[in-house]
Design a protein around this motif. Sequence first.
Motif, PDB file in Angstrom:
ATOM      1  N   ASN A 125       0.828  -1.200   0.000  1.00 39.32           N
ATOM      2  CA  ASN A 125       0.000   0.000   0.000  1.00 39.32           C
ATOM      3  C   ASN A 125       0.866   1.255   0.000  1.00 39.32           C
ATOM      4  OD1 ASN A 125      -1.456  -2.239   1.527  1.00 39.32           O
ATOM      5  ND2 ASN A 125      -3.137  -0.823   1.112  1.00 39.32           N
ATOM      6  N   CYS A 126       0.396   2.278  -0.685  1.00 38.75           N
ATOM      7  CA  CYS A 126       1.074   3.571  -0.675  1.00 38.75           C
ATOM      8  C   CYS A 126       0.031   4.666  -0.530  1.00 38.75           C
ATOM      9  CB  CYS A 126       1.866   3.765  -1.969  1.00 38.75           C
ATOM     10  SG  CYS A 126       2.704   5.372  -2.042  1.00 38.75           S
ATOM     11  N   CYS A 127       0.195   5.486   0.502  1.00 41.91           N
ATOM     12  CA  CYS A 127      -0.710   6.602   0.758  1.00 41.91           C
ATOM     13  C   CYS A 127       0.056   7.898   0.521  1.00 41.91           C
ATOM     14  CB  CYS A 127      -1.188   6.581   2.200  1.00 41.91           C
ATOM     15  SG  CYS A 127      -2.001   5.052   2.645  1.00 41.91           S
ATOM     16  N   TYR A 128      -0.585   8.843  -0.127  1.00 42.72           N
ATOM     17  CA  TYR A 128       0.087  10.111  -0.403  1.00 42.72           C
ATOM     18  C   TYR A 128      -0.921  11.253  -0.429  1.00 42.72           C
ATOM     19  CZ  TYR A 128      -1.703   9.880  -5.176  1.00 42.72           C
ATOM     20  OH  TYR A 128      -2.523   9.835  -6.272  1.00 42.72           O
ATOM     21  N   GLY A 129      -0.400  12.472  -0.429  1.00 36.31           N
ATOM     22  CA  GLY A 129      -1.243  13.658  -0.450  1.00 36.31           C
ATOM     23  C   GLY A 129      -0.661  14.726  -1.352  1.00 36.31           C
ATOM     24  N   HIS A 130      -0.524  15.931  -0.844  1.00 32.92           N
ATOM     25  CA  HIS A 130       0.075  17.110  -1.459  1.00 32.92           C
ATOM     26  C   HIS A 130      -0.759  17.777  -2.543  1.00 32.92           C
ATOM     27  CE1 HIS A 130       3.195  19.962  -2.488  1.00 32.92           C
ATOM     28  NE2 HIS A 130       3.043  19.648  -3.739  1.00 32.92           N
ATOM     29  N   LEU A 131      -1.549  17.039  -3.295  1.00 34.64           N
ATOM     30  CA  LEU A 131      -2.315  17.660  -4.370  1.00 34.64           C
ATOM     31  C   LEU A 131      -3.497  18.430  -3.789  1.00 34.64           C
ATOM     32  CD1 LEU A 131      -2.400  14.684  -6.896  1.00 34.64           C
ATOM     33  CD2 LEU A 131      -0.797  16.603  -6.829  1.00 34.64           C
ATOM     34  N   HIS A 132      -3.674  19.646  -4.256  1.00 34.79           N
ATOM     35  CA  HIS A 132      -4.744  20.499  -3.750  1.00 34.79           C
ATOM     36  C   HIS A 132      -5.481  21.141  -4.912  1.00 34.79           C
ATOM     37  CE1 HIS A 132      -2.912  19.938   0.167  1.00 34.79           C
ATOM     38  NE2 HIS A 132      -1.758  20.280  -0.371  1.00 34.79           N
ATOM     39  N   GLY A 133      -6.725  21.516  -4.683  1.00 33.73           N
ATOM     40  CA  GLY A 133      -7.513  22.201  -5.703  1.00 33.73           C
ATOM     41  C   GLY A 133      -7.694  21.354  -6.953  1.00 33.73           C
ATOM     42  N   GLU A 134      -7.518  21.976  -8.120  1.00 30.28           N
ATOM     43  CA  GLU A 134      -7.725  21.297  -9.399  1.00 30.28           C
ATOM     44  C   GLU A 134      -6.761  20.141  -9.621  1.00 30.28           C
ATOM     45  OE1 GLU A 134      -7.779  24.111 -12.605  1.00 30.28           O
ATOM     46  OE2 GLU A 134      -9.284  25.360 -11.628  1.00 30.28           O
ATOM     47  N   ALA A 135      -5.592  20.189  -8.994  1.00 32.76           N
ATOM     48  CA  ALA A 135      -4.589  19.124  -9.168  1.00 32.76           C
ATOM     49  C   ALA A 135      -5.085  17.782  -8.647  1.00 32.76           C
ATOM     50  CB  ALA A 135      -3.289  19.499  -8.474  1.00 32.76           C
ATOM     51  N   GLN A 136      -6.083  17.812  -7.767  1.00 30.76           N
ATOM     52  CA  GLN A 136      -6.604  16.567  -7.201  1.00 30.76           C
ATOM     53  C   GLN A 136      -7.227  15.674  -8.268  1.00 30.76           C
ATOM     54  OE1 GLN A 136      -9.231  17.963  -4.116  1.00 30.76           O
ATOM     55  NE2 GLN A 136      -7.552  18.319  -2.688  1.00 30.76           N
ATOM     56  N   ALA A 137      -7.652  16.257  -9.367  1.00 32.59           N
ATOM     57  CA  ALA A 137      -8.259  15.469 -10.447  1.00 32.59           C
ATOM     58  C   ALA A 137      -7.256  14.481 -11.055  1.00 32.59           C
ATOM     59  CB  ALA A 137      -8.811  16.390 -11.529  1.00 32.59           C
ATOM     60  N   GLY A 138      -5.964  14.752 -10.920  1.00 35.04           N
ATOM     61  CA  GLY A 138      -4.936  13.872 -11.472  1.00 35.04           C
ATOM     62  C   GLY A 138      -4.432  12.816 -10.506  1.00 35.04           C
ATOM     63  N   ALA A 139      -5.033  12.741  -9.335  1.00 31.08           N
ATOM     64  CA  ALA A 139      -4.580  11.769  -8.325  1.00 31.08           C
ATOM     65  C   ALA A 139      -4.813  10.347  -8.815  1.00 31.08           C
ATOM     66  CB  ALA A 139      -5.306  11.996  -7.008  1.00 31.08           C
ATOM     67  N   ILE A 140      -3.818   9.508  -8.625  1.00 34.96           N
ATOM     68  CA  ILE A 140      -3.902   8.096  -8.994  1.00 34.96           C
ATOM     69  C   ILE A 140      -4.337   7.297  -7.772  1.00 34.96           C
ATOM     70  CG2 ILE A 140      -2.562   6.075  -9.717  1.00 34.96           C
ATOM     71  CD1 ILE A 140      -2.853   8.023 -11.978  1.00 34.96           C
ATOM     72  N   THR A 141      -5.349   6.471  -7.938  1.00 34.32           N
ATOM     73  CA  THR A 141      -5.784   5.581  -6.866  1.00 34.32           C
ATOM     74  C   THR A 141      -5.973   4.184  -7.446  1.00 34.32           C
ATOM     75  OG1 THR A 141      -8.100   6.119  -7.267  1.00 34.32           O
ATOM     76  CG2 THR A 141      -6.963   7.432  -5.600  1.00 34.32           C
ATOM     77  N   GLY A 142      -6.121   3.227  -6.563  1.00 36.56           N
ATOM     78  CA  GLY A 142      -6.308   1.856  -7.023  1.00 36.56           C
ATOM     79  C   GLY A 142      -4.993   1.116  -7.149  1.00 36.56           C
ATOM     80  N   LYS A 143      -5.060  -0.068  -7.696  1.00 39.16           N
ATOM     81  CA  LYS A 143      -3.900  -0.956  -7.764  1.00 39.16           C
ATOM     82  C   LYS A 143      -3.108  -0.726  -9.047  1.00 39.16           C
ATOM     83  CE  LYS A 143      -3.584  -4.729  -5.360  1.00 39.16           C
ATOM     84  NZ  LYS A 143      -3.792  -6.016  -4.769  1.00 39.16           N
ATOM     85  N   HIS A 144      -1.793  -0.504  -8.877  1.00 37.62           N
ATOM     86  CA  HIS A 144      -0.857  -0.335  -9.987  1.00 37.62           C
ATOM     87  C   HIS A 144       0.416  -1.089  -9.626  1.00 37.62           C
ATOM     88  CE1 HIS A 144      -3.349   2.785 -11.808  1.00 37.62           C
ATOM     89  NE2 HIS A 144      -3.566   3.190 -10.567  1.00 37.62           N
ATOM     90  N   ASN A 145       0.863  -1.958 -10.514  1.00 39.74           N
ATOM     91  CA  ASN A 145       2.055  -2.772 -10.262  1.00 39.74           C
ATOM     92  C   ASN A 145       1.941  -3.549  -8.955  1.00 39.74           C
ATOM     93  OD1 ASN A 145       2.930  -1.185 -12.491  1.00 39.74           O
ATOM     94  ND2 ASN A 145       5.044  -1.526 -11.900  1.00 39.74           N
ATOM     95  N   GLY A 146       0.738  -3.964  -8.600  1.00 42.49           N
ATOM     96  CA  GLY A 146       0.523  -4.754  -7.396  1.00 42.49           C
ATOM     97  C   GLY A 146       0.469  -3.953  -6.111  1.00 42.49           C
ATOM     98  N   ILE A 147       0.513  -2.627  -6.212  1.00 46.73           N
ATOM     99  CA  ILE A 147       0.500  -1.760  -5.039  1.00 46.73           C
ATOM    100  C   ILE A 147      -0.813  -0.977  -5.025  1.00 46.73           C
ATOM    101  CG2 ILE A 147       1.644   0.165  -3.858  1.00 46.73           C
ATOM    102  CD1 ILE A 147       4.203  -0.666  -5.498  1.00 46.73           C
TER     103      ILE A 147
END
Length: 86
Positions: free
Chosen positions: A44-66
């Motif tokens: 699992n990997c949890c992250y933040g930092h994106l705010h406002g309109e940039a949040q639309a580009g956030a990646i979620t879900g499983k990628h490369n088994g993570i």
Amino acid sequence: DTLKLIPSTVSKIIVGSHYPVICSDFKSGKNAFLQVMTKYNVTNCCYGHLHGEAQAGAITGKHNGIEFQFISGDFCNFEPQKVMEV
């Protein structure tokens, strides 16, 4: 590498990062962070930092088994988030 210190008996490894480890235009295999996390079987990997309109580009879900989870405070209304079942 701190990940080298984790005993092989540990079945779930969570990485927390202030900044996004991957983004909407990442290329699988060319991302150094993703390579290291895959090498050490991060689950699992949890992250933040994106705010406002940039949040639309956030990646979620499983990628490369993570499993990636975007948990920026303002995105989550500053409410605690469940990272995984234990």
